[in-house]
Motif scaffolding. Structure first.
Motif, short mmCIF file in Angstrom:
data_model
loop_
_atom_site.label_atom_id
_atom_site.label_comp_id
_atom_site.label_asym_id
_atom_site.label_seq_id
_atom_site.Cartn_x
_atom_site.Cartn_y
_atom_site.Cartn_z
N SER A 1 -22.17 -23.91 0.98
CA SER A 1 -22.73 -23.77 -0.20
C SER A 1 -24.17 -23.16 -0.40
O SER A 1 -25.07 -23.22 0.18
CB SER A 1 -22.68 -25.08 -1.14
N VAL A 2 -24.25 -22.16 -1.17
CA VAL A 2 -25.46 -21.45 -1.59
C VAL A 2 -25.83 -21.29 -2.92
O VAL A 2 -24.82 -21.66 -3.79
CB VAL A 2 -25.68 -19.96 -0.91
N ASP A 3 -26.94 -21.18 -3.19
CA ASP A 3 -27.40 -21.02 -4.72
C ASP A 3 -27.39 -19.81 -5.25
O ASP A 3 -27.22 -19.45 -6.54
CB ASP A 3 -28.94 -21.79 -4.95
N THR A 4 -27.50 -18.68 -4.23
CA THR A 4 -27.77 -17.25 -4.70
C THR A 4 -26.76 -16.36 -3.84
O THR A 4 -26.90 -16.73 -2.61
CB THR A 4 -28.99 -16.71 -4.64
N ALA A 5 -26.25 -15.59 -4.30
CA ALA A 5 -25.32 -14.43 -3.56
C ALA A 5 -25.76 -13.10 -4.08
O ALA A 5 -26.17 -12.76 -5.13
CB ALA A 5 -23.92 -14.70 -3.53
N TRP A 6 -25.77 -12.01 -3.06
CA TRP A 6 -26.15 -10.76 -3.44
C TRP A 6 -25.27 -9.79 -2.66
O TRP A 6 -24.71 -9.91 -1.68
CB TRP A 6 -27.58 -10.28 -3.07
N ALA A 7 -25.11 -8.46 -3.57
CA ALA A 7 -24.20 -7.37 -2.86
C ALA A 7 -24.84 -7.06 -1.63
O ALA A 7 -25.96 -6.99 -1.25
CB ALA A 7 -24.24 -6.42 -3.81
N PRO A 8 -23.88 -6.83 -0.55
CA PRO A 8 -22.42 -6.75 -0.63
C PRO A 8 -21.70 -8.21 -0.03
O PRO A 8 -20.80 -7.92 0.91
CB PRO A 8 -22.00 -5.61 0.16
N GLN A 9 -22.39 -9.15 -0.22
CA GLN A 9 -21.66 -10.35 0.60
C GLN A 9 -20.28 -10.59 0.18
O GLN A 9 -20.09 -10.49 -1.35
CB GLN A 9 -22.58 -11.38 0.20
N SER A 10 -19.64 -11.00 0.94
CA SER A 10 -17.97 -11.65 0.69
C SER A 10 -18.24 -13.12 0.24
O SER A 10 -18.92 -14.12 0.93
CB SER A 10 -17.15 -11.66 1.81
N ILE A 11 -17.83 -13.63 -0.77
CA ILE A 11 -18.20 -14.97 -1.23
C ILE A 11 -16.82 -15.69 -1.87
O ILE A 11 -16.03 -14.81 -2.26
CB ILE A 11 -19.51 -15.03 -2.35
N THR A 12 -17.04 -16.93 -2.32
CA THR A 12 -16.10 -17.75 -2.93
C THR A 12 -17.02 -18.18 -4.31
O THR A 12 -17.92 -18.92 -4.12
CB THR A 12 -15.47 -18.48 -2.32
N VAL A 13 -16.73 -17.89 -5.43
CA VAL A 13 -17.14 -18.54 -6.81
C VAL A 13 -16.28 -19.63 -7.21
O VAL A 13 -15.35 -19.38 -7.26
CB VAL A 13 -17.36 -17.38 -7.61
#
Length: 443
Positions: A289-301
């Protein structure tokens, strides 16, 4: 922690990355340039050089043909040309590089579109004996169309014209004027001999009249200004995760790659095209779990509300000016041998969403020689650049390509066999100027 700080932490102790593509007419020396670049920057493994030497000897050549370092397909080596896009990865102490060596034959212009679509810089080669030709203009137009921010004109084979400054100056002036009229923001011109190594990695001893950088020096020092995290957040949903596990009975995550911008826990977002809003409850990246994501990361929201979201939906900030539409006007480069005609029924792929679409009209086609528009051409043949009007079966949240290369682009696909027909850029891809500044042509 801000996205900028987080991004910087990823780059700590590492060099920056530059993606660039090479293009030009057939036999202008693109593969030789790339081979020379790799060889002289000591980015070639010993066994690779030995294989090239053996292949060159089998073809009756005394010295290793450096073009074979990138011409990897058997058909390419037999014909001595580049057919596919050859990707290579190398690094110097100052920067890391991903390069795409694209074909020169006119029938493979579609491959140049592929190679340049993610490039931050394009190297366009010109044979000093031939100067600027139609394929040179086509590649300049594609670079402008794809919003490649930096273009380098490498005037090759200067050794075959006696290293004459006047030859270089005339070609550089003609190309720069043409590229500027297309709206290319920056053009750098360099005289080189890829075969002899002049001004590729080391400065030339034969052209003391040139005081600019070598090709490698420019690649190492050019400023890559665009920061995808500075753009508004765009998150196309690729996959909905609903694990059938008693440990996570209520887990619902939306997985994909963040196309641009920054997402934070607590952000208010809107799901398009439905228009429903929610709050980002959690973000998972690399299993944590993270507080912030930025392009071009692959993530799950994960969202606070239980919304009906599926593959192809777009999650964006609630205050973003996203207006899903079924009527789309775009500039396109037609890639298929079968012409694109008004009335054709196609599939349109935008980010992770594919919908049915109708080609309502083809109002114009670009004439490369003088940048004039050919009105109502009726169809676009392979490698034509033109304007199309589309109607989609479902609304799509398409940005203008000038604002986002990721969410402003799309593909037209043949519904019968799944082949790619056309690459499209939504909105006004570029504005060309012919004649005087008052005679603007909005294509």
């Amino acid at each position: 922690m801000t996205a900028t700080i987080a991004a910087d932490s990823l780059e700590a102790g590492s060099t920056s990355l530059l993606r660039f593509a090479t293009a030009g007419s057939v036999d202008d020396g693109k593969s030789t340039l790339v081979g020379r670049l790799l060889h002289d920057s000591k980015s070639v493994l010993t066994d690779q050089l030995e294989a090239v030497s053996l292949a060159s000897q089998a073809r009756g050549q005394e010295a290793p043909d450096l073009a074979l370092l990138t011409d990897g397909l058997r058909a390419e080596r037999e014909q001595g040309i580049t057919i596919d896009v050859a990707y290579r990865y190398f690094a110097t102490p100052r920067r890391r590089f991903i390069l795409a060596d694209t074909p020169g034959h006119v029938q493979y212009t579609r491959n140049m579109v592929t190679g340049a679509s993610t490039a931050e810089l394009a190297v366009v080669l010109v044979d000093a004996r031939n100067g600027v030709v139609e394929q040179t203009r086509r590649h300049a137009a594609v670079a402008a169309l794809l919003r490649v921010p930096h273009v380098v004109l490498a005037v090759n084979k200067m050794d075959l014209v006696g290293y004459e400054e006047s030859v270089f100056a005339a070609i550089a002036r003609e190309f720069t004027d043409y590229a500027t009229s297309l709206g290319v923001p920056e053009v750098t011109t360099i005289p080189i001999s890829a075969l002899e190594g002049d001004n590729v990695v080391t400065p030339s001893a034969h052209m003391d009249w040139y005081s600019g950088p070598t090709v490698l020096e420019h690649l190492e020092t050019v400023t890559v200004a665009h920061d995808p995290t500075a753009d508004p957040a765009r998150f196309p949903v690729q996959y909905v995760i609903r694990p059938q596990s008693p440990d996570h009975p209520d887990y619902r995550g939306y997985a994909g790659q963040l196309a641009s911008g920054v997402l934070r826990v607590g952000d208010r977002v809107t799901v398009h095209p439905s228009g429903r809003t929610s709050t980002v409850e959690a973000i998972d990246a690399l299993g944590e779990s993270v507080d912030t994501a930025w392009a071009p990361q692959s993530i799950t929201v994960r969202l606070a509300d239980d919304l009906d979201i599926s593959r192809g939906d777009l999650i964006a900030p609630a205050d973003a000016s996203v207006r899903p539409t079924q009527d789309l006007t775009a500039t396109v480069c037609h890639l298929h041998d079968r012409p694109l005609k008004a009335g054709d029924r196609v599939l349109l792929k935008h980010t992770t969403r594919t919908v049915k679409a109708l080609v309502k009209d083809i109002p114009s086609r670009l004439t490369l020689t003088d940048l004039s528009q050919h009105p109502a051409p009726g169809e676009l043949a392979a490698n034509d650049i033109g304007r199309v009007v589309l109607r989609t079966a479902e609304p799509l949240p398409v940005d203008a390509y000038a604002d986002s290369r990721r969410t402003g682009s799309f593909l037209l696909i043949d519904p019968a066999d799944g082949s790619t027909l056309t690459a499209g850029m939504a909105g006004d891809a570029f504005t060309a100027h012919t004649g005087t500044a008052d005679e603007s042509w909005d294509f």
